[in-house]
Design a protein around this motif. Structure first.
Motif, mmCIF file in Angstrom:
data_model
loop_
_atom_site.group_PDB
_atom_site.id
_atom_site.type_symbol
_atom_site.label_atom_id
_atom_site.label_comp_id
_atom_site.label_asym_id
_atom_site.label_seq_id
_atom_site.Cartn_x
_atom_site.Cartn_y
_atom_site.Cartn_z
ATOM 1 N N LEU A 147 4.173 3.256 2.035
ATOM 2 C CA LEU A 147 3.745 1.892 1.699
ATOM 3 C C LEU A 147 4.888 0.910 1.907
ATOM 4 C CD1 LEU A 147 1.693 2.629 -1.547
ATOM 5 C CD2 LEU A 147 0.771 1.867 0.654
ATOM 6 N N ASP A 151 5.040 -2.207 4.523
ATOM 7 C CA ASP A 151 5.313 -3.578 4.064
ATOM 8 C C ASP A 151 6.438 -4.207 4.874
ATOM 9 O OD1 ASP A 151 4.570 -5.666 2.162
ATOM 10 O OD2 ASP A 151 6.569 -5.378 1.303
ATOM 11 N N ASP A 168 -6.327 -1.380 1.669
ATOM 12 C CA ASP A 168 -6.007 -0.637 0.456
ATOM 13 C C ASP A 168 -6.576 0.778 0.540
ATOM 14 O OD1 ASP A 168 -8.740 -0.793 -0.168
ATOM 15 O OD2 ASP A 168 -8.477 -2.482 -1.535
ATOM 16 N N ALA A 169 -6.374 1.545 -0.530
ATOM 17 C CA ALA A 169 -6.789 2.950 -0.529
ATOM 18 C C ALA A 169 -8.297 3.097 -0.362
ATOM 19 C CB ALA A 169 -6.328 3.617 -1.819
ATOM 20 N N ASP A 170 -9.069 2.200 -0.986
ATOM 21 C CA ASP A 170 -10.520 2.277 -0.863
ATOM 22 C C ASP A 170 -10.969 2.026 0.574
ATOM 23 O OD1 ASP A 170 -10.871 2.861 -3.539
ATOM 24 O OD2 ASP A 170 -11.188 0.767 -4.139
ATOM 25 N N GLN A 171 -10.349 1.066 1.238
ATOM 26 C CA GLN A 171 -10.704 0.775 2.636
ATOM 27 C C GLN A 171 -10.312 1.929 3.547
ATOM 28 O OE1 GLN A 171 -8.533 -3.007 2.387
ATOM 29 N NE2 GLN A 171 -10.364 -4.042 3.191
ATOM 30 N N ARG A 182 -3.044 6.012 0.858
ATOM 31 C CA ARG A 182 -2.949 4.993 -0.188
ATOM 32 C C ARG A 182 -3.002 3.575 0.356
ATOM 33 N NH1 ARG A 182 2.189 6.504 -3.606
ATOM 34 N NH2 ARG A 182 1.508 4.602 -4.665
ATOM 35 N N GLY A 183 -2.884 3.437 1.650
ATOM 36 C CA GLY A 183 -2.949 2.112 2.243
ATOM 37 C C GLY A 183 -2.769 2.176 3.740
#
Length: 448
Positions: A147, A151, A168-171, A182-183
């Motif tokens: 992550l 960044d 994000d993690a959900d996407q 996680r991203g």
């Protein structure tokens, strides 16, 4: 008289899944006679075929001959991950973020010039979306360190005004079906290709204009008067100008010795499966493409054709100056890839890996190509520095422009680079490079 005897020919280990699932639509023809041409190109990968296409545009009346040692798409060009990337992607660096904004902008312009060339290939020769897909790519992060690297990359892209989107993690889970990530950081300019299909489509499209001879390795290359003569199998080609698009094998032709690093990377491809073979949506969307947030991590792609999907995972790097690796090495890495794959997709443990293979890269310590007129009438378009789809396409284009005297601002910038710097002598180089690779892979941790 200059005389090069080529004693080391390309050796590929394992069956590339890309080549295995690709259908060839034209016959392979070996060189059987002594012929004369205006141009000779050695190597039927991204560099050689791109040089051939550019030459056919610049000199449509000239006779162009291309010699390939194996069959097109069976060598390194058909063994890569299939990412044509526009934004910075330096495998020899610990991360993708950059500080020199002007140099970065120049690199992006060059990469996009090559991608535009490839897009024209896809349009002219009718390549399908499965072969050439301008879908962008995602840098996937599976750890705090990943992550952080994403960044830093985001900030560097922001500084130069490059479009990007943070996931994000959900996407990531919605896209891939995996809870591992996680991203992510999405950039839209990359093109995903089926590399074997692309190379075969380009070769097929060029065949009316370029004489392509496969199974025709160059064994000797000599300067005789104003021409070069290449002996290959049962024939030869004589031409005043030669372009070498042979990547790391340029050293077999007596050029850039002691200056190039020969790196192998490894990949495995699953058997084909349909979504309903497993409980739930375990692999997400039909197609997606992930690069690791850490350059030494795992590249993962999902492809789908006619309702049947496959996943490709690429991990591990080794430095092998012999330019070959063993079947045992490939099998050992494939076992590691199985564990990495299962960690990402625990619902697919019963899905077998159908193909595993190794593919060669060429890097220089100072991240520059092996490019230029290395002897009178002999041009090099080699050393792709780990991004063969784009960098080799660009090298082939630039070599054709250079050899024909076609001036452009792009060529001026491209040829105005230092030559690859020398490596330490062996075995110091072997110990040093492999030690650095292994440390970086260990540091990648969960990203691998």
């Amino acid at each position: 008289m200059t005389h090069h005897v080529i004693k080391r020919l390309p050796i590929d280990t394992g069956v590339s899944g890309w080549e295995a699932i690709s259908e060839r639509a034209f016959p392979a023809t070996a060189l059987e006679h002594d012929i004369r041409a205006d141009w000779l190109i050695v190597g039927g990968g991204f560099a050689g075929l791109s040089a051939a296409r550019r030459l056919s545009q610049l000199r449509p009346q000239d006779k162009i001959v291309l010699l390939e040692a194996r069959e097109v798409a069976k060598g390194p060009a058909g063994r890569n991950s299939g990412f044509m990337i526009d934004v910075p992607h330096n495998l020899s660096s610990g991360e993708y973020s950059v500080d020199d904004e002007e140099a970065t902008k120049d690199e992006i312009r060059q990469n996009r010039l090559a991608i535009s060339f490839a897009a024209d290939v896809a349009a002219e020769y009718g390549l399908t979306r499965e072969t050439f897909d301008p879908a962008g790519k995602v840098n996937a992060a599976a750890s705090d360190r990943g992550l952080g690297l994403n960044d830093n990359y985001r900030k560097s892209l922001e500084r130069i005004g490059e479009e990007h989107r943070v996931l994000d993690a959900d996407q990531m889970r919605e896209m891939t079906g995996s809870r591992y990530y996680r991203g992510g950081l999405y950039t839209p300019g990359a093109v995903m290709i089926q590399p074997a299909d692309y190379i075969r489509g380009l070769a097929r499209g060029l065949s009316p204009k370029v004489a392509i001879h496969e199974h025709s390795p160059v064994l000797e290359l000599s300067r005789e008067g104003r021409s070069w003569k290449a002996k290959a199998g049962r024939g030869s080609v004589s031409a005043p100008k030669v372009i070498l698009g042979v990547n790391g094998h340029i050293q077999s032709f007596g050029q850039f010795r002691g200056r190039l690093m020969h790196i192998f990377t490894y990949a495995s491809m699953t058997s084909a499966f349909s979504q309903n073979e497993f409980g739930g949506d375990v692999t997400g969307a039909d197609r997606w493409a992930l690069l690791p947030a850490d350059p030494m991590g795992a590249t993962v792609r999902k492809i789908t054709t006619d309702g049947r999907s496959r996943i490709v995972i690429r991990t591990r790097f080794t430095y092998d100056p012999s330019l070959q690796v063993s079947e045992k090495r490939v099998a050992g890495v494939a076992a590691e890839q199985r564990r990495s794959f299962d960690a990402r997709f625990p619902g697919l443990e019963s899905l077998p890996m159908e193909y595993s293979w190794a593919g060669a890269l060429c890097l220089s310590r100072n991240h520059v190509p092996a490019f230029g007129e290395v002897e009178e009438g002999l041009f090099s378009a080699c050393c792709e520095n780990g991004l063969g789809t784009v960098k080799s396409t660009l090298a082939g284009m630039m070599a054709a422009d250079f050899a024909t005297g076609t001036a452009s601002p792009e060529l001026d910038k491209y040829k105005n680079q230092p030559e690859p710097v020398r490596l330490p002598p062996e075995p110091i180089a072997w110990l040093g490079v492999n030690s650095v690779i292994r440390l970086q892979e260990l540091r990648a941790g969960r990203e691998g």
